[in-house]
Scaffold this motif. Structure first.
Motif, mmCIF file in Angstrom:
data_model
loop_
_atom_site.group_PDB
_atom_site.id
_atom_site.type_symbol
_atom_site.label_atom_id
_atom_site.label_comp_id
_atom_site.label_asym_id
_atom_site.label_seq_id
_atom_site.Cartn_x
_atom_site.Cartn_y
_atom_site.Cartn_z
ATOM 1 N N ASP A 73 0.848 1.719 8.233
ATOM 2 C CA ASP A 73 1.963 1.436 9.131
ATOM 3 C C ASP A 73 3.165 2.311 8.789
ATOM 4 O OD1 ASP A 73 3.211 0.218 6.940
ATOM 5 O OD2 ASP A 73 2.743 -1.799 7.602
ATOM 6 N N GLU A 74 4.064 2.370 9.731
ATOM 7 C CA GLU A 74 5.235 3.237 9.596
ATOM 8 C C GLU A 74 6.084 2.856 8.384
ATOM 9 O OE1 GLU A 74 8.580 5.155 12.568
ATOM 10 O OE2 GLU A 74 7.448 3.405 13.234
ATOM 11 N N ALA A 75 6.213 1.570 8.130
ATOM 12 C CA ALA A 75 7.042 1.106 7.014
ATOM 13 C C ALA A 75 6.500 1.582 5.670
ATOM 14 C CB ALA A 75 7.160 -0.416 7.042
ATOM 15 N N SER A 76 5.183 1.556 5.484
ATOM 16 C CA SER A 76 4.624 1.980 4.197
ATOM 17 C C SER A 76 4.787 3.485 4.001
ATOM 18 C CB SER A 76 3.160 1.569 4.057
ATOM 19 O OG SER A 76 2.344 2.263 4.960
ATOM 20 N N VAL A 77 4.674 4.254 5.073
ATOM 21 C CA VAL A 77 4.902 5.706 4.977
ATOM 22 C C VAL A 77 6.372 5.968 4.653
ATOM 23 C CG1 VAL A 77 4.887 7.885 6.261
ATOM 24 C CG2 VAL A 77 2.955 6.307 6.448
ATOM 25 N N GLU A 87 7.815 7.884 1.297
ATOM 26 C CA GLU A 87 8.604 9.114 1.418
ATOM 27 C C GLU A 87 9.997 8.940 0.809
ATOM 28 O OE1 GLU A 87 7.694 12.211 2.305
ATOM 29 O OE2 GLU A 87 5.674 11.398 2.417
ATOM 30 N N ILE A 88 10.605 7.778 1.003
ATOM 31 C CA ILE A 88 11.924 7.520 0.415
ATOM 32 C C ILE A 88 11.823 7.484 -1.104
ATOM 33 C CG2 ILE A 88 13.769 5.799 0.155
ATOM 34 C CD1 ILE A 88 13.934 7.378 2.758
ATOM 35 N N ARG A 89 10.756 6.875 -1.637
ATOM 36 C CA ARG A 89 10.554 6.861 -3.087
ATOM 37 C C ARG A 89 10.410 8.283 -3.630
ATOM 38 N NH1 ARG A 89 6.609 2.578 -2.358
ATOM 39 N NH2 ARG A 89 7.762 0.656 -2.430
ATOM 40 N N ARG A 90 9.600 9.096 -2.952
ATOM 41 C CA ARG A 90 9.417 10.490 -3.386
ATOM 42 C C ARG A 90 10.740 11.248 -3.365
ATOM 43 N NH1 ARG A 90 4.718 10.177 0.122
ATOM 44 N NH2 ARG A 90 2.879 9.972 -1.157
ATOM 45 N N LEU A 91 11.484 11.100 -2.289
ATOM 46 C CA LEU A 91 12.782 11.764 -2.158
ATOM 47 C C LEU A 91 13.739 11.305 -3.253
ATOM 48 C CD1 LEU A 91 14.721 13.523 -0.345
ATOM 49 C CD2 LEU A 91 15.386 11.353 0.710
ATOM 50 N N THR A 92 13.797 10.014 -3.477
ATOM 51 C CA THR A 92 14.690 9.460 -4.498
ATOM 52 C C THR A 92 14.316 9.966 -5.883
ATOM 53 O OG1 THR A 92 15.032 7.507 -3.132
ATOM 54 C CG2 THR A 92 15.622 7.310 -5.459
ATOM 55 N N MET A 113 0.830 -1.181 0.000
ATOM 56 C CA MET A 113 0.000 0.000 0.000
ATOM 57 C C MET A 113 0.877 1.247 0.000
ATOM 58 S SD MET A 113 -2.729 1.148 2.882
ATOM 59 C CE MET A 113 -3.629 2.658 2.689
ATOM 60 N N LYS A 114 0.539 2.210 -0.829
ATOM 61 C CA LYS A 114 1.259 3.462 -0.894
ATOM 62 C C LYS A 114 0.864 4.320 0.302
ATOM 63 C CE LYS A 114 2.056 7.375 -3.887
ATOM 64 N NZ LYS A 114 1.698 8.067 -5.104
ATOM 65 N N GLY A 115 1.866 4.836 1.001
ATOM 66 C CA GLY A 115 1.590 5.654 2.167
ATOM 67 C C GLY A 115 1.204 7.067 1.775
ATOM 68 N N PRO A 116 0.412 7.720 2.603
ATOM 69 C CA PRO A 116 0.012 9.101 2.321
ATOM 70 C C PRO A 116 1.174 10.059 2.540
ATOM 71 C CG PRO A 116 -0.750 8.451 4.484
ATOM 72 C CD PRO A 116 -0.136 7.228 3.851
ATOM 73 N N ARG A 117 1.110 11.188 1.881
ATOM 74 C CA ARG A 117 2.105 12.225 2.079
ATOM 75 C C ARG A 117 1.741 12.990 3.351
ATOM 76 N NH1 ARG A 117 5.132 15.166 -2.580
ATOM 77 N NH2 ARG A 117 6.939 15.568 -1.313
ATOM 78 N N LEU A 118 2.700 13.078 4.274
ATOM 79 C CA LEU A 118 2.433 13.676 5.572
ATOM 80 C C LEU A 118 3.338 14.876 5.829
ATOM 81 C CD1 LEU A 118 2.297 10.425 7.747
ATOM 82 C CD2 LEU A 118 0.404 11.608 6.623
ATOM 83 N N GLY A 119 2.769 15.896 6.456
ATOM 84 C CA GLY A 119 3.551 17.020 6.915
ATOM 85 C C GLY A 119 4.298 16.643 8.188
ATOM 86 N N ASN A 120 5.185 17.525 8.643
ATOM 87 C CA ASN A 120 6.012 17.224 9.813
ATOM 88 C C ASN A 120 5.190 16.944 11.068
ATOM 89 O OD1 ASN A 120 8.377 17.499 8.354
ATOM 90 N ND2 ASN A 120 8.628 19.647 8.869
ATOM 91 N N ILE A 162 2.249 13.129 14.891
ATOM 92 C CA ILE A 162 1.000 12.533 15.394
ATOM 93 C C ILE A 162 0.975 11.038 15.068
ATOM 94 C CG2 ILE A 162 -1.502 12.437 15.032
ATOM 95 C CD1 ILE A 162 -1.387 15.542 14.724
ATOM 96 N N MET A 163 1.344 10.700 13.848
ATOM 97 C CA MET A 163 1.363 9.286 13.460
ATOM 98 C C MET A 163 2.323 8.492 14.342
ATOM 99 S SD MET A 163 -0.931 8.877 11.178
ATOM 100 C CE MET A 163 -0.567 7.155 10.841
ATOM 101 N N ARG A 164 3.467 9.075 14.668
ATOM 102 C CA ARG A 164 4.426 8.366 15.533
ATOM 103 C C ARG A 164 3.817 8.069 16.899
ATOM 104 N NH1 ARG A 164 9.245 11.830 13.292
ATOM 105 N NH2 ARG A 164 10.009 10.386 11.709
ATOM 106 N N VAL A 165 3.051 9.015 17.425
ATOM 107 C CA VAL A 165 2.361 8.773 18.699
ATOM 108 C C VAL A 165 1.397 7.594 18.534
ATOM 109 C CG1 VAL A 165 0.728 9.714 20.380
ATOM 110 C CG2 VAL A 165 2.571 11.175 19.484
#
Length: 125
Positions: free
Chosen positions: A72-76, A80-85, A1-8, A13-16
């Protein structure tokens, strides 16, 4: 599953939620305020945005909404790594890794883990 784009702050919040599994907005605000001040109303707004992105959902517990992660954290992290790359290295994973090795301080333990991962990948090929 592709993770959503998240702001800082959305990511904070997701980490909590990833750590706790579920929490109400007040609990999330309290955790976030341990590091940087944030208004409870801001947390509530960001939770609604996260629901719109299908990153979280909620259930009603008496008169309180209890939020829980849908991604989940891994999909996010993967997204994000794909977008950055794609954005900075024209899709070159090797370019990203080379940049990190050249420009970042990497501990001996981290280098050993990177070597182990490279060796494992080579054995797969």
């Amino acid at each position: 599953m592709k993770g959503p784009r998240l702001g800082n702050v959305q990511l904070r919040i997701m980490r909590v939620l990833w750590e706790k599994g579920q929490a109400n907005a007040r609990e999330i605000t309290e955790v976030l305020n341990q590091h940087d001040p944030i208004a409870h109303s801001t947390v509530q707004t960001l939770l609604r945005q996260l629901e719109a992105k299908e990153a979280v959902s909620h259930r009603r517990q008496e008169r309180t909404f209890v939020f829980y992660p849908l991604v989940d954290e891994a999909s996010v992290a993967r997204s994000e790594i794909r977008r950055l790359t794609e954005h900075l290295f024209s899709g070159s994973t090797g370019g990203l890794v080379a940049h990190l090795l050249k420009e970042e301080n990497i501990s001996r333990d981290e280098l050993d883990e990177i070597k182990r991962l490279i060796e494992a990948r080579e054995e797969e090929s």
